[in-house]
Design an enzyme around this catalytic site. Structure first.
Site, PDB file in Angstrom:
ATOM      1  N   GLU A  62      20.416  -2.428  39.097  1.00  0.00           N
ATOM      2  CA  GLU A  62      19.757  -2.040  40.416  1.00  0.00           C
ATOM      3  C   GLU A  62      18.917  -2.853  41.069  1.00  0.00           C
ATOM      4  O   GLU A  62      17.586  -2.990  40.545  1.00  0.00           O
ATOM      5  CB  GLU A  62      19.626  -0.505  40.672  1.00  0.00           C
ATOM      6  CG  GLU A  62      19.453   0.150  41.888  1.00  0.00           C
ATOM      7  CD  GLU A  62      18.986   1.770  41.881  1.00  0.00           C
ATOM      8  OE1 GLU A  62      18.540   1.879  40.830  1.00  0.00           O
ATOM      9  OE2 GLU A  62      19.285   2.376  42.773  1.00  0.00           O
ATOM     10  N   HIS A 122      16.014  -3.052  38.186  1.00  0.00           N
ATOM     11  CA  HIS A 122      16.091  -1.708  37.345  1.00  0.00           C
ATOM     12  C   HIS A 122      17.454  -1.638  36.482  1.00  0.00           C
ATOM     13  O   HIS A 122      18.570  -1.558  37.140  1.00  0.00           O
ATOM     14  CB  HIS A 122      16.211  -0.709  38.553  1.00  0.00           C
ATOM     15  CG  HIS A 122      16.518   0.745  37.740  1.00  0.00           C
ATOM     16  ND1 HIS A 122      17.236   1.797  38.307  1.00  0.00           N
ATOM     17  CD2 HIS A 122      15.721   1.174  36.692  1.00  0.00           C
ATOM     18  CE1 HIS A 122      17.072   2.939  37.467  1.00  0.00           C
ATOM     19  NE2 HIS A 122      16.086   2.512  36.633  1.00  0.00           N
ATOM     20  N   SER A 128      11.900   3.099  37.089  1.00  0.00           N
ATOM     21  CA  SER A 128      12.691   4.165  37.267  1.00  0.00           C
ATOM     22  C   SER A 128      12.621   4.521  38.553  1.00  0.00           C
ATOM     23  O   SER A 128      13.705   5.153  39.316  1.00  0.00           O
ATOM     24  CB  SER A 128      13.017   5.017  36.385  1.00  0.00           C
ATOM     25  OG  SER A 128      13.022   4.528  35.011  1.00  0.00           O
ATOM     26  N   ASN A 175      18.583   7.087  40.478  1.00  0.00           N
ATOM     27  CA  ASN A 175      17.464   8.323  39.893  1.00  0.00           C
ATOM     28  C   ASN A 175      17.606   9.341  40.990  1.00  0.00           C
ATOM     29  O   ASN A 175      17.135  10.554  40.621  1.00  0.00           O
ATOM     30  CB  ASN A 175      16.275   7.740  39.210  1.00  0.00           C
ATOM     31  CG  ASN A 175      16.353   6.998  38.015  1.00  0.00           C
ATOM     32  OD1 ASN A 175      17.365   7.435  37.179  1.00  0.00           O
ATOM     33  ND2 ASN A 175      15.912   6.085  37.676  1.00  0.00           N
TER      34      ASN A 175
HETATM   35  P1  NAD Z   1       8.893   3.208  26.038  1.00  0.00           P
HETATM   36  O1  NAD Z   1       8.160   4.199  26.022  1.00  0.00           O
HETATM   37  O2  NAD Z   1      10.263   2.813  25.051  1.00  0.00           O
HETATM   38  O3  NAD Z   1       8.453   1.614  26.184  1.00  0.00           O
HETATM   39  C1  NAD Z   1       7.328   1.250  26.864  1.00  0.00           C
HETATM   40  C2  NAD Z   1       6.450   0.132  26.242  1.00  0.00           C
HETATM   41  O4  NAD Z   1       5.563  -0.426  27.067  1.00  0.00           O
HETATM   42  C3  NAD Z   1       5.996   0.677  25.021  1.00  0.00           C
HETATM   43  O5  NAD Z   1       6.308  -0.233  23.727  1.00  0.00           O
HETATM   44  C4  NAD Z   1       4.269   0.288  25.131  1.00  0.00           C
HETATM   45  O6  NAD Z   1       3.576   0.163  24.059  1.00  0.00           O
HETATM   46  C5  NAD Z   1       4.488  -0.491  26.205  1.00  0.00           C
HETATM   47  N1  NAD Z   1       3.379  -0.992  27.031  1.00  0.00           N
HETATM   48  C6  NAD Z   1       2.372   0.170  27.422  1.00  0.00           C
HETATM   49  N2  NAD Z   1       1.472  -0.211  28.320  1.00  0.00           N
HETATM   50  C7  NAD Z   1       1.463  -1.745  28.048  1.00  0.00           C
HETATM   51  C8  NAD Z   1       0.650  -2.853  28.715  1.00  0.00           C
HETATM   52  N3  NAD Z   1      -0.400  -2.529  29.335  1.00  0.00           N
HETATM   53  N4  NAD Z   1       1.059  -4.107  28.532  1.00  0.00           N
HETATM   54  C9  NAD Z   1       2.387  -4.386  27.797  1.00  0.00           C
HETATM   55  N5  NAD Z   1       3.201  -3.368  27.188  1.00  0.00           N
HETATM   56  C10 NAD Z   1       2.606  -1.993  27.519  1.00  0.00           C
HETATM   57  O7  NAD Z   1       9.729   3.226  27.634  1.00  0.00           O
HETATM   58  P2  NAD Z   1      11.192   2.518  28.251  1.00  0.00           P
HETATM   59  O8  NAD Z   1      12.020   3.766  28.235  1.00  0.00           O
HETATM   60  O9  NAD Z   1      11.388   1.358  27.474  1.00  0.00           O
HETATM   61  O10 NAD Z   1      10.595   2.394  29.829  1.00  0.00           O
HETATM   62  C11 NAD Z   1       9.969   1.183  30.295  1.00  0.00           C
HETATM   63  C12 NAD Z   1      10.335   1.174  31.645  1.00  0.00           C
HETATM   64  O11 NAD Z   1      11.619   1.313  32.029  1.00  0.00           O
HETATM   65  C13 NAD Z   1       9.826   2.542  32.427  1.00  0.00           C
HETATM   66  O12 NAD Z   1       9.075   1.978  33.892  1.00  0.00           O
HETATM   67  C14 NAD Z   1      10.949   3.159  32.816  1.00  0.00           C
HETATM   68  O13 NAD Z   1      10.960   4.157  33.747  1.00  0.00           O
HETATM   69  C15 NAD Z   1      12.044   2.284  33.038  1.00  0.00           C
HETATM   70  N6  NAD Z   1      13.271   2.632  32.686  1.00  0.00           N
HETATM   71  C16 NAD Z   1      13.644   3.482  31.688  1.00  0.00           C
HETATM   72  C17 NAD Z   1      15.071   3.766  31.326  1.00  0.00           C
HETATM   73  C18 NAD Z   1      15.320   4.521  30.315  1.00  0.00           C
HETATM   74  O14 NAD Z   1      16.617   5.063  30.239  1.00  0.00           O
HETATM   75  N7  NAD Z   1      14.381   4.716  29.259  1.00  0.00           N
HETATM   76  C19 NAD Z   1      15.883   3.206  32.247  1.00  0.00           C
HETATM   77  C20 NAD Z   1      15.703   2.449  33.150  1.00  0.00           C
HETATM   78  C21 NAD Z   1      14.351   1.998  33.498  1.00  0.00           C
END
Ligand code: NAD
Length: 282
Positions: free
Chosen positions: A151, A139, A118, A189
């Site tokens: 994005e 993104h 993000s 963001n």
């Molecule tokens: P989340 O907490 O739902 O999921 C993250 C996952 O990553 C978890 O299942 C965790 O077990 C896994 N993980 C951690 N370390 C790991 C590793 N070494 N190898 C493999 N898997 C691993 O988080 P999310 O909301 O899905 O966010 C994930 C990414 O997407 C982040 O970078 C976040 O900034 C980005 N993002 C989030 C959103 C949102 O609205 N939540 C929107 C756009 C982008």
């Protein structure tokens, strides 16, 4: 089918990673979804199945496409080599750098490594590899199956060829692309999360209660949901991490994270995913 990209590996099977795996499979790519947390891959597959079923009921995908899409997703504790490797793990720079190191080992010369971060600079992640021209930001928006935008973020060294291949792949996943350059928070963001942070300040300072803050933005500004409801959907830990990146990266106090946001994260109130944030979820 894109000429260059046929296989996709998604690293991290949380809310974003599972959604990305889903739209990639619906787009016809062979997908490997990987995660280190026990039980996460089973949960993700269940979520994907549930989401595809709902989309089929609403007529947004064909019923006959549902089963083949599910069959195109396999799960694995370890990331598998693929044409496009998409990192979608927790928003933590050290963790992502470690994952990028691992992905570089399994990437072929032609593979592209993308991050769904993000806010973490793509150029920084790219510099940790020996192939920064093949690294890019991809993104996706939350919830991935419903939101039309990706994005695409060009790091300092990202090549035009890499951008073209990733734009084609995103379009094949049914998405529309907006391109951004690599500044903290990119476009989305940089604008969205300071607004959410300001809403948390309004709550902390007693300018209004949670319902009033959300009602003003939803009914008064025609946003589809209020900023506190949206923060719960995004995850308060992710919102805090983004504010920290904006604060550090732009060096301006106007981006300081609200102390109440920090307290909620410290208390484990992360939003929908933990059952409680600004609101309670069952
Ligand atoms: P989340 O907490 O739902 O999921 C993250 C996952 O990553 C978890 O299942 C965790 O077990 C896994 N993980 C951690 N370390 C790991 C590793 N070494 N190898 C493999 N898997 C691993 O988080 P999310 O909301 O899905 O966010 C994930 C990414 O997407 C982040 O970078 C976040 O900034 C980005 N993002 C989030 C959103 C949102 O609205 N939540 C929107 C756009 C982008």
């Amino acid at each position: 089918m894109s000429d260059e990209i046929r296989t996709v590996t998604v690293v991290g099977a949380g809310q974003m990673g599972s959604g990305i795996a889903q739209v990639a499979a619906v787009g016809g790519f062979e997908v490997t979804l990987s995660d280190v947390a026990p039980g996460q891959l089973e949960r993700a597959l269940k979520d994907i199945q549930g989401s595809l079923t709902k989309l089929a009921e609403k007529g947004r995908i064909e019923q006959e496409d549902l089963e083949p899409a599910l069959l195109r997703i396999r799960t694995s504790a370890e990331p598998a080599p693929a044409d496009l490797l998409i990192e979608a793990a927790t928003e933590d720079v050290e963790l992502k750098l470690a994952i990028f190191g691992r992905l570089e080992q399994i990437a072929s010369e032609r593979s592209i490594i993308a991050s769904n971060t993000s806010s973490i600079p793509i150029t920084r992640l790219a510099a940790a590899t020996g192939r920064p021209d093949r690294v890019i930001g991809m993104h996706f928006m939350n919830p991935v199956p419903l939101m039309p935008l990706v994005e695409v973020i060009r790091g300092l060294e990202t090549s035009d060829q890499t951008v073209a291949e990733v734009v084609a792949a995103a379009e094949q996943m049914g998405k529309t692309v907006a391109e951004a350059n690599d500044f903290p928070g990119f476009i989305s963001n940089r604008i969205l999360v300071p607004m959410i942070n300001e809403a948390v300040y309004c709550l902390m300072e007693g300018v209004g209660d949670r319902e009033s803050i959300d009602a003003v933005m939803k009914l008064g500004m025609n946003h589809p949901m209020g900023p506190l409801t949206l923060a719960d959907l995004i995850g308060l830990d992710t919102c805090l991490a983004i504010m920290e990146v904006l604060h550090d990266g732009l060096g301006d106090d106007k981006y300081r994270p609200c102390p109440l946001l920090r307290s909620y994260v410290e208390a484990g109130r992360l939003g929908r995913k933990s059952g409680r944030g600004f609101y309670e979820y069952r």
